[in-house]
Enzyme design. Structure first.
Site, PDB file in Angstrom:
ATOM      1  N   CYS A 335      10.787  -1.887  22.420  1.00 30.33           N
ATOM      2  CA  CYS A 335      11.846  -1.545  23.378  1.00 30.33           C
ATOM      3  C   CYS A 335      11.403  -0.653  24.544  1.00 30.33           C
ATOM      4  CB  CYS A 335      13.025  -0.904  22.676  1.00 30.33           C
ATOM      5  SG  CYS A 335      13.202  -1.289  20.948  1.00 30.33           S
ATOM      6  N   ARG A 364       4.645  -0.618  11.253  1.00 32.01           N
ATOM      7  CA  ARG A 364       5.538   0.368  10.647  1.00 32.01           C
ATOM      8  C   ARG A 364       4.977   0.769   9.304  1.00 32.01           C
ATOM      9  NH1 ARG A 364      11.372  -2.380  12.172  1.00 32.01           N
ATOM     10  NH2 ARG A 364      10.957  -2.471  14.411  1.00 32.01           N
ATOM     11  N   GLN A 382       7.566  -9.290  15.967  1.00 31.06           N
ATOM     12  CA  GLN A 382       8.992  -9.548  16.127  1.00 31.06           C
ATOM     13  C   GLN A 382       9.189 -10.586  17.223  1.00 31.06           C
ATOM     14  OE1 GLN A 382       9.990  -5.394  17.158  1.00 31.06           O
ATOM     15  NE2 GLN A 382      11.576  -5.589  15.595  1.00 31.06           N
ATOM     16  N   ASP A 384      11.196 -10.569  19.637  1.00 29.77           N
ATOM     17  CA  ASP A 384      12.043  -9.530  20.188  1.00 29.77           C
ATOM     18  C   ASP A 384      12.564  -9.922  21.572  1.00 29.77           C
ATOM     19  OD1 ASP A 384      13.209  -7.084  20.143  1.00 29.77           O
ATOM     20  OD2 ASP A 384      11.356  -5.922  20.354  1.00 29.77           O
ATOM     21  N   HIS A 386      15.170  -8.084  24.884  1.00 35.89           N
ATOM     22  CA  HIS A 386      16.121  -7.085  25.358  1.00 35.89           C
ATOM     23  C   HIS A 386      16.879  -7.662  26.531  1.00 35.89           C
ATOM     24  CE1 HIS A 386      13.122  -4.685  23.169  1.00 35.89           C
ATOM     25  NE2 HIS A 386      14.222  -4.165  22.684  1.00 35.89           N
ATOM     26  N   LYS A 466      26.626  -3.568  16.057  1.00 36.14           N
ATOM     27  CA  LYS A 466      25.655  -4.664  15.925  1.00 36.14           C
ATOM     28  C   LYS A 466      26.188  -5.797  15.082  1.00 36.14           C
ATOM     29  CE  LYS A 466      23.392  -2.717  11.897  1.00 36.14           C
ATOM     30  NZ  LYS A 466      22.205  -2.632  11.102  1.00 36.14           N
ATOM     31  N   HIS A 512      19.461  -5.206  22.112  1.00 36.56           N
ATOM     32  CA  HIS A 512      18.247  -5.611  21.408  1.00 36.56           C
ATOM     33  C   HIS A 512      18.612  -6.828  20.578  1.00 36.56           C
ATOM     34  CE1 HIS A 512      16.655  -1.338  21.563  1.00 36.56           C
ATOM     35  NE2 HIS A 512      17.940  -1.105  21.586  1.00 36.56           N
TER      36      HIS A 512
HETATM   37 ZN   LIG Z   1      14.550  -3.185  20.951  1.00 38.15          ZN
END
Ligand SMILES: [Zn+2]
Ligand SMILES: [Zn+2]
Length: 642
Positions: A335, A364, A382, A384, A386, A466, A512
């Site tokens: 992010c 992680r 990910q 991912d 945004h 979310k 996200h």
């Molecule tokens: Zn994010």
């Protein structure tokens, strides 16, 4: 003695003397043969529970989800009695009900072997046959301590000492054996008609690796043998589909000690599948108006200070690295990088929404004990993205995300979802009003797609509401996968703005989202969902050419070249082996098509395709074959021919 009024299911109120047990009330309405317990004012209670004041009582049927709780809890007690009667030195600790079963942890000098489990099961059967009642007895704290102290059960003493002082302490007796427990249980051991011990494993007392190592036995129980068998068959099937086993057999990936726990190596065949997934992913993202980004794996520590990760995410991050008098942090998320790209220019309301996606690899820290194949790892990519948008665009953007989500998941064969909408928790950042509007936008987006969902009131993250989505695989198992998360926090922390129609500066909304969640985890789920037999468009090897004898090799090479040039992932097996052997090997490797070539095929310029699963197709030319598999090769058409 005064009476109490009990409201029964048919709406009838009946009075009973104070202290009447649940069992007596259930018997008075003739439900004792089907009920295993009851709900009293919404809480589970067993037959020996005494009711002291007016209450609503609802019997719980043996063959219900809640009934299973009673049966499994009782099974845990029966197992503990069996263990202590066979292994008198074993000390009892705790034995809770878990999803799909129960376990009990014992202190014992060694692990329990499969032979031990067999003996314990046999003993349990005897205890079940004795139909021993599980009666409830209230005791004082001092009495409880002295009872378990006398028995040498020091874990129980520790548990009693840790109980809040106002909590009533109960012991459940089952004729000759007893356990400290809150209950509830079935009325007698006879209710546990179908059970099975599954395995044993070491487990730390209170889950703390600095405390004693205990021996845990897992088991399961159902209300009848048929249900138990169904579950055991499913477990067996799950074992066959275990992605760790198939990953090795099909040479898809490995995780090696020398490389590090939780770090995945994608082998060529696994990588081919991943590339097909990623190509489809990129193509669709561009189609849906996303730009694709690449960002680094480490960043200056200040970035993580600004983002707040150093505070609220610290324990999930790997230690920092220090060089040139500067500290860097391995990224746990993508992010902040996307935000920094946003901040390189002045953004106007007309520029929004910006949809930026990245298959970003993050790291992680997970404790080694929780790592599990591809499903729980330390480094993963990910899918991912945004979305930076105006507050009035949230609903439309979330609808777009849901569209893409459903497109992807159904493409990979998942049509059953569990969806959760999580709303504002007690502790939150941002404006309550903005929260409500955003939550409403998420709700409307779900409604407009006609999706069923559960609302998890107060279950949102502190920074925004979310939507979470779990997919269900062929065995009915649910896997957490996609997320759409509105974020009011990072735009604030990074002081993000856009120039509005009014020429003033406003804060954009950040969304996200991930659809697969992580490529590694999704791959693990895919392997298990398909049992390693991937659909043609995903399969690492789509077809293999097998000659019957040496004389067809030259023609075989020609067929190979044609298929290869058509973009097929094709292999050849021109070895001097029997056809039956070649067929078996291709089946073990789960190759969708084996193209057999004998003299007939060579002379007529054809191939004889065999589909995985045994079906032989008629002899056809390579062109005809390519035409016949056209839909199977298309990610968005293959399911029509499933
Ligand atoms: Zn994010
Ligand atoms: Zn219990």
């Amino acid at each position: 003695m005064s009476d109490i009024i009990i409201q029964l299911p048919d709406g009838v109120n009946k009075s009973f003397p104070k202290g009447t047990t649940v069992g007596e009330i259930i018997e008075s309405i003739g439900a004792q043969n089907s009920a295993v317990g009851a709900k009293v004012n919404g809480s589970l209670a067993d037959f020996y529970f005494e009711i002291d004041s007016d209450a609503v009582l609802e019997p719980i049927k043996m063959n219900s989800e809640e009934g299973l709780y009673f049966i499994r809890h009782t099974a845990a007690h029966i197992m503990a009695e069996a263990v202590q009667s066979l292994f008198p030195e074993a000390k009892v600790t705790i034995g809770p009900v878990i999803e799909n079963g129960f376990y009990y942890d014992f202190e014992y000098s060694r692990g329990f072997t499969p032979e031990d489990l067999e003996k314990i099961e046999k003993k349990m059967k005897e205890i079940v046959d004795q139909k021993k009642p599980l009666t409830r007895r209230k005791v004082s704290r001092d009495d409880a301590i002295s009872i378990f102290d006398k028995d040498g059960e020091h874990y129980k003493v520790e548990i009693v000492n840790d109980l809040p002082s106002d909590q009533p302490i109960t012991i459940y007796d089952q004729e000759g054996w007893y356990d400290l427990c809150r209950g509830p249980h079935a009325p007698s051991t006879g209710f546990v008609k179908a059970f099975k011990l599954l395995n044993s494993a070491g487990a730390y007392w209170r889950g703390d690796e600095k405390k004693a190592m205990l021996q845990r036995i897992y088991g399961t129980a159902f209300w009848d043998r048929k249900e138990l068998k169904k579950y055991l068959d499913r477990l067996e099937e799950a074992k066959k589909r275990d992605h760790r086993k198939l990953g090795k057999e099909l040479d898809l990936f490995s995780i090696q000690e020398e490389v590090g726990a939780g770090l995945v190596l994608w082998h060529p065949k696994g990588s081919r599948i991943r590339r097909v997934i990623e190509d489809f992913w990129r193509e669709k993202h561009e189609e849906y108006g996303y730009e694709l980004l690449y960002t680094p794996h480490i960043a200056h520590i200040d970035l993580w200070k600004t983002s707040g990760h150093l505070d609220f995410y610290n324990e999930n991050m790997f230690p920092r690295m220090d060089f040139e008098n500067t500290e860097y942090q391995l990224k746990p998320m993508n992010c902040p990088f996307h935000i920094m790209i946003y901040k390189t220019g002045l953004r106007s309301y007309r520029d929004l929404p910006l949809r930026w996606a990245e298959i970003g690899t993050v790291y992680r820290y997970e404790r080694s004990g929780v790592l599990h194949g591809l499903l729980r790892v330390r480094g993963f990519s990910q899918d991912d993205a945004h979305i930076f948008c105006r507050p009035d665009q949230i609903e439309e953007e979330v609808i777009g995300v849901l569209d893409l989500m459903i497109l992807f998941l159904s493409t990979f064969g998942f049509d059953d979802y569990e969806i959760y909408l999580s709303t504002r928790p007690e502790k939150f950042v941002g404006d309550a009003d903005v929260w409500d509007r955003a939550t409403d936008a998420l709700r409307k987006a779900l409604d407009s797609k006609g999706l069923q969902y559960e609302v998890d009131e107060g279950g949102g993250a502190f920074y925004g509401p979310k939507i979470d989505l779990k997919i269900k695989d062929v065995l009915g198992r649910a896997w957490q996968c996609s997320t759409v998360q509105v974020d009011f926090n990072l735009p604030e922390r990074f002081d993000m703005t856009f120039v509005g129609e009014d020429n003033a500066r406003h804060q954009p909304i950040m969304i996200h989202r991930a659809i697969f969640g992580s490529m590694e985890r999704f791959f693990g789920v895919l392997i298990e969902h398909y049992g390693g037999a991937f659909p043609l468009w995903l399969s690492p090897v789509q077809m293999r050419i097998a000659t019957i004898g040496d004389e067809q090799v030259e023609y075989g090479e020609k067929v190979f070249k044609t298929l290869k040039e058509s973009g097929m992932r094709v292999e050849k097996d021109f070895r001097n082996e029997k056809l039956g052997f070649k067929v078996r090997e291709a089946q073990l490797e789960k190759i969708p098509y084996l193209l057999v070539i004998g003299n007939n095929e060579m002379e007529s310029g054809t191939v004889a395709p065999r589909k995985l699963g045994g079906k032989n197709l008629p002899t056809m030319t390579v062109d005809e074959f390519m035409n016949s598999i056209e839909s199977e090769l298309d990610p968005q058409k293959w399911r029509e021919v499933e």
